[in-house]
Scaffold this active site. Structure first.
Site, PDB file in Angstrom:
ATOM      1  N   GLU A   1     -19.042 -18.958 -72.371  1.00  0.00           N
ATOM      2  CA  GLU A   1     -20.086 -20.326 -71.507  1.00  0.00           C
ATOM      3  C   GLU A   1     -20.932 -19.742 -70.448  1.00  0.00           C
ATOM      4  OE1 GLU A   1     -18.725 -23.179 -71.833  1.00  0.00           O
ATOM      5  OE2 GLU A   1     -16.679 -23.257 -72.927  1.00  0.00           O
TER       6      GLU A   1
ATOM      7  N   CYS B   1     -11.258 -24.712 -65.553  1.00  0.00           N
ATOM      8  CA  CYS B   1     -11.581 -23.514 -66.035  1.00  0.00           C
ATOM      9  C   CYS B   1     -13.701 -23.763 -65.436  1.00  0.00           C
ATOM     10  CB  CYS B   1     -12.038 -23.876 -67.211  1.00  0.00           C
ATOM     11  SG  CYS B   1     -10.286 -23.638 -68.350  1.00  0.00           S
TER      12      CYS B   1
ATOM     13  N   HIS C   1     -14.241 -19.463 -73.583  1.00  0.00           N
ATOM     14  CA  HIS C   1     -13.195 -20.569 -74.400  1.00  0.00           C
ATOM     15  C   HIS C   1     -12.221 -20.516 -75.286  1.00  0.00           C
ATOM     16  CE1 HIS C   1     -13.759 -24.129 -71.330  1.00  0.00           C
ATOM     17  NE2 HIS C   1     -12.456 -24.154 -70.893  1.00  0.00           N
TER      18      HIS C   1
ATOM     19  N   ARG D   1     -10.172 -35.204 -65.286  1.00  0.00           N
ATOM     20  CA  ARG D   1     -10.324 -36.173 -66.080  1.00  0.00           C
ATOM     21  C   ARG D   1      -7.947 -36.535 -66.156  1.00  0.00           C
ATOM     22  NH1 ARG D   1      -7.777 -36.062 -71.214  1.00  0.00           N
ATOM     23  NH2 ARG D   1      -8.454 -33.750 -71.862  1.00  0.00           N
TER      24      ARG D   1
HETATM   25  N1  PCA Z   1      -8.479 -25.081 -69.612  1.00  0.00           N
HETATM   26  C1  PCA Z   1      -8.788 -25.984 -68.702  1.00  0.00           C
HETATM   27  C2  PCA Z   1      -8.077 -25.400 -67.743  1.00  0.00           C
HETATM   28  C3  PCA Z   1      -6.852 -24.244 -68.018  1.00  0.00           C
HETATM   29  C4  PCA Z   1      -6.798 -23.956 -69.513  1.00  0.00           C
HETATM   30  O1  PCA Z   1      -7.160 -22.926 -70.525  1.00  0.00           O
HETATM   31  C5  PCA Z   1     -10.325 -25.819 -69.119  1.00  0.00           C
HETATM   32  O2  PCA Z   1     -10.651 -25.731 -69.757  1.00  0.00           O
HETATM   33  O3  PCA Z   1     -10.606 -26.824 -67.434  1.00  0.00           O
END
Ligand code: PCA
Length: 215
Positions: free
Chosen positions: A79, A142, A167, A89
């Protein structure tokens, strides 16, 4: 030297979170003299930042790599930017759903990752792993954790500490419940995180390579 690698607990009715499954496999791994310390973070606004802060205070790491699940994405995605917004959401694991609230009141609108995101993408692709830079970490826990991490680095740094967020896709067993959605095998994700760790430790100045998007 220490590296803090975080993954999340499961959320949104999932039985597992691939981020924790991959991160915990690397606990104790030594990369170029740096030892990886894995920690599991709650998928809860606020509490997640307290857990991150405590782990940073305990370990005083040189590098923090936070990992999270992004169901529906097909690649490993470092990111670029964390934004100062919580906008759920869905509810977090404590039943909270903040809407358009700042992660930290009065803090800047956004922070950039201090990971070499382009070099990570380059090295992942060279290692046979699909990867791209992402320009949004969303507005759920996240992004919240990512913003809290970068705010900590900006305001209460461990000297020399860098950090960022990556991610990862669903595991195949998760995607099997959502026909058509992409997934990535756990072994591939673990191999990808090894590459991301090694590149993050080795590269101080990111490479200048196109990785943008039109929209
Ligand atoms: N993904 C979520 C929160 C925890 C995770 O593993 C997100 O993308 O916000």
């Amino acid at each position: 030297m220490k590296l803090l690698l975080t993954g999340f607990e499961p959320f949104d009715k999932e039985a597992l979170n691939p981020s924790w499954e991959a991160v915990r496999a690397l606990d104790g791994w030594r990369c170029e003299g740096t030892v990886v310390h894995a920690r599991r973070i709650s998928c809860v606004f606020g509490a997640a930042l307290g857990e991150l802060d405590a782990a940073i205070d305990e370990l005083r790491p040189q590098l923090v790599l936070a990992i999270g699940q992004a169901g529906g994405r097909s690649e490993i995605m470092p990111e670029r930017v964390a934004i100062n917004i919580d906008d759920g959401r869905i509810c977090d694991n404590a039943g909270c759903q903040p809407i358009d609230e700042p992660v930290v009141a009065g803090a800047p609108a956004a922070y950039f990752s201090s990971l070499p995101i382009k070099a990570i993408v380059r090295d992942l692709r060279a290692g046979g792993v699909p990867a791209s830079v992402s320009n949004t970490a969303g507005t759920f826990v996240c992004n919240h954790l990512f913003f809290g991490l970068m705010h900590r680095i900006a305001t209460r740094p461990v000297p020399g500490m860098r950090g960022g967020f990556i991610h990862i896709p669903y595991l195949p067993e998760q995607a099997a419940r959502f026909p058509g959605l992409p997934s990535m095998a756990l072994d591939t994700v673990i191999a990808a995180l090894r590459i991301a760790v090694a590149t993050s430790l080795a590269v101080r100045e990111d490479v200048r390579e196109s990785g943008g998007q039109l929209s």
